[in-house]
Design an enzyme around this catalytic site. Sequence first.
Site, PDB file in Angstrom:
ATOM      1  N   ASP A 181     -61.060   7.057  28.093  1.00  0.00           N
ATOM      2  CA  ASP A 181     -59.654   7.411  28.292  1.00  0.00           C
ATOM      3  C   ASP A 181     -59.575   8.899  28.662  1.00  0.00           C
ATOM      4  OD1 ASP A 181     -56.888   5.792  27.179  1.00  0.00           O
ATOM      5  OD2 ASP A 181     -56.671   7.944  27.589  1.00  0.00           O
ATOM      6  N   SER A 217     -50.845  -7.710  36.328  1.00  0.00           N
ATOM      7  CA  SER A 217     -49.428  -7.635  35.919  1.00  0.00           C
ATOM      8  C   SER A 217     -48.640  -8.770  36.551  1.00  0.00           C
ATOM      9  CB  SER A 217     -48.829  -6.297  36.363  1.00  0.00           C
ATOM     10  OG  SER A 217     -47.427  -6.280  36.150  1.00  0.00           O
ATOM     11  N   THR A 252     -43.443  -7.727  30.734  1.00  0.00           N
ATOM     12  CA  THR A 252     -43.154  -6.402  30.167  1.00  0.00           C
ATOM     13  C   THR A 252     -43.606  -6.372  28.711  1.00  0.00           C
ATOM     14  OG1 THR A 252     -41.252  -6.247  31.635  1.00  0.00           O
ATOM     15  CG2 THR A 252     -41.408  -4.635  29.860  1.00  0.00           C
ATOM     16  N   LYS A 300     -51.021  -3.744  41.866  1.00  0.00           N
ATOM     17  CA  LYS A 300     -51.420  -4.884  41.029  1.00  0.00           C
ATOM     18  C   LYS A 300     -51.739  -6.113  41.886  1.00  0.00           C
ATOM     19  CE  LYS A 300     -51.409  -2.820  37.088  1.00  0.00           C
ATOM     20  NZ  LYS A 300     -52.633  -2.668  36.275  1.00  0.00           N
ATOM     21  N   TYR A 344     -46.163   0.133  42.588  1.00  0.00           N
ATOM     22  CA  TYR A 344     -46.865  -0.454  41.440  1.00  0.00           C
ATOM     23  C   TYR A 344     -47.269  -1.894  41.743  1.00  0.00           C
ATOM     24  CZ  TYR A 344     -47.729  -2.065  36.670  1.00  0.00           C
ATOM     25  OH  TYR A 344     -48.305  -2.611  35.540  1.00  0.00           O
ATOM     26  N   ASN A 384     -58.632  -1.596  32.166  1.00  0.00           N
ATOM     27  CA  ASN A 384     -57.239  -1.635  31.726  1.00  0.00           C
ATOM     28  C   ASN A 384     -56.444  -0.385  32.101  1.00  0.00           C
ATOM     29  OD1 ASN A 384     -54.982  -2.482  29.682  1.00  0.00           O
ATOM     30  ND2 ASN A 384     -55.660  -0.436  29.027  1.00  0.00           N
ATOM     31  N   ASP A 403     -61.880  10.029  33.321  1.00  0.00           N
ATOM     32  CA  ASP A 403     -60.743   9.852  34.223  1.00  0.00           C
ATOM     33  C   ASP A 403     -61.177   8.847  35.282  1.00  0.00           C
ATOM     34  OD1 ASP A 403     -58.813   9.971  36.179  1.00  0.00           O
ATOM     35  OD2 ASP A 403     -58.719  12.168  36.243  1.00  0.00           O
ATOM     36  N   VAL A 404     -60.543   7.669  35.305  1.00  0.00           N
ATOM     37  CA  VAL A 404     -61.000   6.625  36.230  1.00  0.00           C
ATOM     38  C   VAL A 404     -60.757   6.995  37.693  1.00  0.00           C
ATOM     39  CG1 VAL A 404     -60.748   4.760  34.532  1.00  0.00           C
ATOM     40  CG2 VAL A 404     -58.856   5.256  36.132  1.00  0.00           C
ATOM     41  N   ILE A 458     -51.928  -1.518  25.387  1.00  0.00           N
ATOM     42  CA  ILE A 458     -52.704  -2.750  25.534  1.00  0.00           C
ATOM     43  C   ILE A 458     -54.197  -2.465  25.363  1.00  0.00           C
ATOM     44  CG2 ILE A 458     -53.418  -4.497  27.238  1.00  0.00           C
ATOM     45  CD1 ILE A 458     -50.485  -4.312  28.359  1.00  0.00           C
TER      46      ILE A 458
HETATM   47  N1  LIG Z   1     -46.679  -2.238  29.382  1.00  0.00           N
HETATM   48  C1  LIG Z   1     -46.352  -3.177  30.273  1.00  0.00           C
HETATM   49  O1  LIG Z   1     -45.228  -3.668  30.325  1.00  0.00           O
HETATM   50  C2  LIG Z   1     -47.403  -3.690  31.222  1.00  0.00           C
HETATM   51  C3  LIG Z   1     -47.140  -4.886  31.909  1.00  0.00           C
HETATM   52  C4  LIG Z   1     -48.094  -5.376  32.790  1.00  0.00           C
HETATM   53  C5  LIG Z   1     -49.266  -4.686  32.983  1.00  0.00           C
HETATM   54  N2  LIG Z   1     -49.504  -3.530  32.312  1.00  0.00           N
HETATM   55  C6  LIG Z   1     -50.766  -2.852  32.552  1.00  0.00           C
HETATM   56  O2  LIG Z   1     -51.451  -2.704  31.324  1.00  0.00           O
HETATM   57  C7  LIG Z   1     -52.301  -1.558  31.397  1.00  0.00           C
HETATM   58  C8  LIG Z   1     -52.052  -0.688  30.174  1.00  0.00           C
HETATM   59  O3  LIG Z   1     -50.685  -0.406  30.112  1.00  0.00           O
HETATM   60  P1  LIG Z   1     -49.982   0.147  28.770  1.00  0.00           P
HETATM   61  O4  LIG Z   1     -48.582  -0.299  28.821  1.00  0.00           O
HETATM   62  O5  LIG Z   1     -50.834  -0.135  27.595  1.00  0.00           O
HETATM   63  O6  LIG Z   1     -50.022   1.739  29.118  1.00  0.00           O
HETATM   64  P2  LIG Z   1     -50.025   3.034  28.168  1.00  0.00           P
HETATM   65  O7  LIG Z   1     -49.496   4.126  29.050  1.00  0.00           O
HETATM   66  O8  LIG Z   1     -49.318   2.731  26.892  1.00  0.00           O
HETATM   67  O9  LIG Z   1     -51.583   3.274  27.914  1.00  0.00           O
HETATM   68  C9  LIG Z   1     -52.423   3.533  29.031  1.00  0.00           C
HETATM   69  C10 LIG Z   1     -53.687   4.264  28.587  1.00  0.00           C
HETATM   70  O10 LIG Z   1     -54.441   4.544  29.794  1.00  0.00           O
HETATM   71  C11 LIG Z   1     -54.864   5.904  29.782  1.00  0.00           C
HETATM   72  N3  LIG Z   1     -55.023   6.384  31.160  1.00  0.00           N
HETATM   73  C12 LIG Z   1     -54.049   6.667  32.050  1.00  0.00           C
HETATM   74  N4  LIG Z   1     -54.583   7.154  33.182  1.00  0.00           N
HETATM   75  C13 LIG Z   1     -55.934   7.163  33.007  1.00  0.00           C
HETATM   76  C14 LIG Z   1     -57.019   7.570  33.826  1.00  0.00           C
HETATM   77  N5  LIG Z   1     -56.826   8.098  35.055  1.00  0.00           N
HETATM   78  N6  LIG Z   1     -58.277   7.426  33.338  1.00  0.00           N
HETATM   79  C15 LIG Z   1     -58.480   6.945  32.072  1.00  0.00           C
HETATM   80  N7  LIG Z   1     -57.483   6.574  31.242  1.00  0.00           N
HETATM   81  C16 LIG Z   1     -56.213   6.673  31.720  1.00  0.00           C
HETATM   82  C17 LIG Z   1     -53.771   6.643  29.010  1.00  0.00           C
HETATM   83  O11 LIG Z   1     -54.244   7.887  28.478  1.00  0.00           O
HETATM   84  C18 LIG Z   1     -53.407   5.619  27.934  1.00  0.00           C
HETATM   85  O12 LIG Z   1     -54.243   5.777  26.784  1.00  0.00           O
HETATM   86  C19 LIG Z   1     -52.000  -0.875  32.740  1.00  0.00           C
HETATM   87  O13 LIG Z   1     -52.981  -1.255  33.686  1.00  0.00           O
HETATM   88  C20 LIG Z   1     -50.647  -1.459  33.116  1.00  0.00           C
HETATM   89  O14 LIG Z   1     -50.445  -1.479  34.511  1.00  0.00           O
HETATM   90  C21 LIG Z   1     -48.599  -3.011  31.429  1.00  0.00           C
END
Ligand SMILES: NC(=O)c1ccc[n+]([C@@H]2O[C@H](COP(=O)([O-])OP(=O)(O)OC[C@H]3O[C@@H](n4cnc5c(N)ncnc54)[C@H](O)[C@@H]3O)[C@@H](O)[C@H]2O)c1
Length: 252
Positions: A37, A132, A177, A149, A145, A80, A53-54, A18
Amino acid sequence: MTDLSGLRAVVTGGAAGIGLATARALTAQGAAVVVLDIEPAGVPRPLLGLKADVSDDASVRAAVEAAATALGGIDILVNNAGIGAIGTVEDNPDEQWHRVLDVNVLGMVRTTRAALPHLRRSAHAAVVNTCSIAATAGLPQRALYSASKGAVLSLTLAMAADHVREGIRVNCVNPGTADTPWVGRLLDAADDPEAERAALNARQPMGRLVTADEVAAAIVYLASPAAASVTGTALAVDGGMQGLRLRPAAQS
Ligand SMILES: NC(=O)c1ccc[n+]([C@@H]2O[C@H](COP(=O)([O-])OP(=O)(O)OC[C@H]3O[C@@H](n4cnc5c(N)ncnc54)[C@H](O)[C@@H]3O)[C@@H](O)[C@H]2O)c1
């Protein structure tokens, strides 16, 4: 109305899923974008990827300052970055609770407070948090989780109140999702990935997963001048999962 020409954006977790879709969509609307990232190596041009690293305050402060210098300021912050956890309230050890809350909740606190001095100087300041469906619906096996959220949703509202008079809008998106590398990893780990994908598809009234681009489009809207009167909201991008109550297809 979603033209972002001249605006400067920072996206955390923007190297995949995302976050990457959002960074690309912001760029397509004319914004200059820096991605923060833990693994920024694969971030495609013209995006600038910086390592951060957040969960590490010093890392966040240094990266946000470097982003502001590279961009000449910050108008848009997309919080994000996030990580998942599976299990009921019995299943995750304290260390994992601390870790997930540290990344998913405090991560947003750290990036926002580092960016606020820059956002205050912007004539068009917006923060968008990736929340989420887990914040608004009870999902099985997602206790930790969901708690993280739920905190993001409340944090979004509190930040929106605190900064509305400074001209800084704060909103969140609530994806269902979404088809990202994260969900790919979950499917790979399932006993029967095909059955698991079918179950996830079926849980959403539209019968399919949300795409990362669809979530990105909602984030772009909330970050844009088109949403100038929108603050303290949660925009669901979930194929109807939160709001709809359907009868089984055969009876509808
Ligand atoms: N995929 C889903 O179904 C979904 C649904 C609802 C919400 N979300 C939320 O969307 C956001 C992104 O999810 P996604 O599915 O794209 O995940 P993803 O794992 O595909 O990508 C996440 C990115 O965040 C980076 N990351 C992880 N930990 C980090 C840290 N400590 N510091 C900096 N960067 C970090 C990773 O390297 C990666 O590039 C998240 O907050 C997740 O909770 C995802």
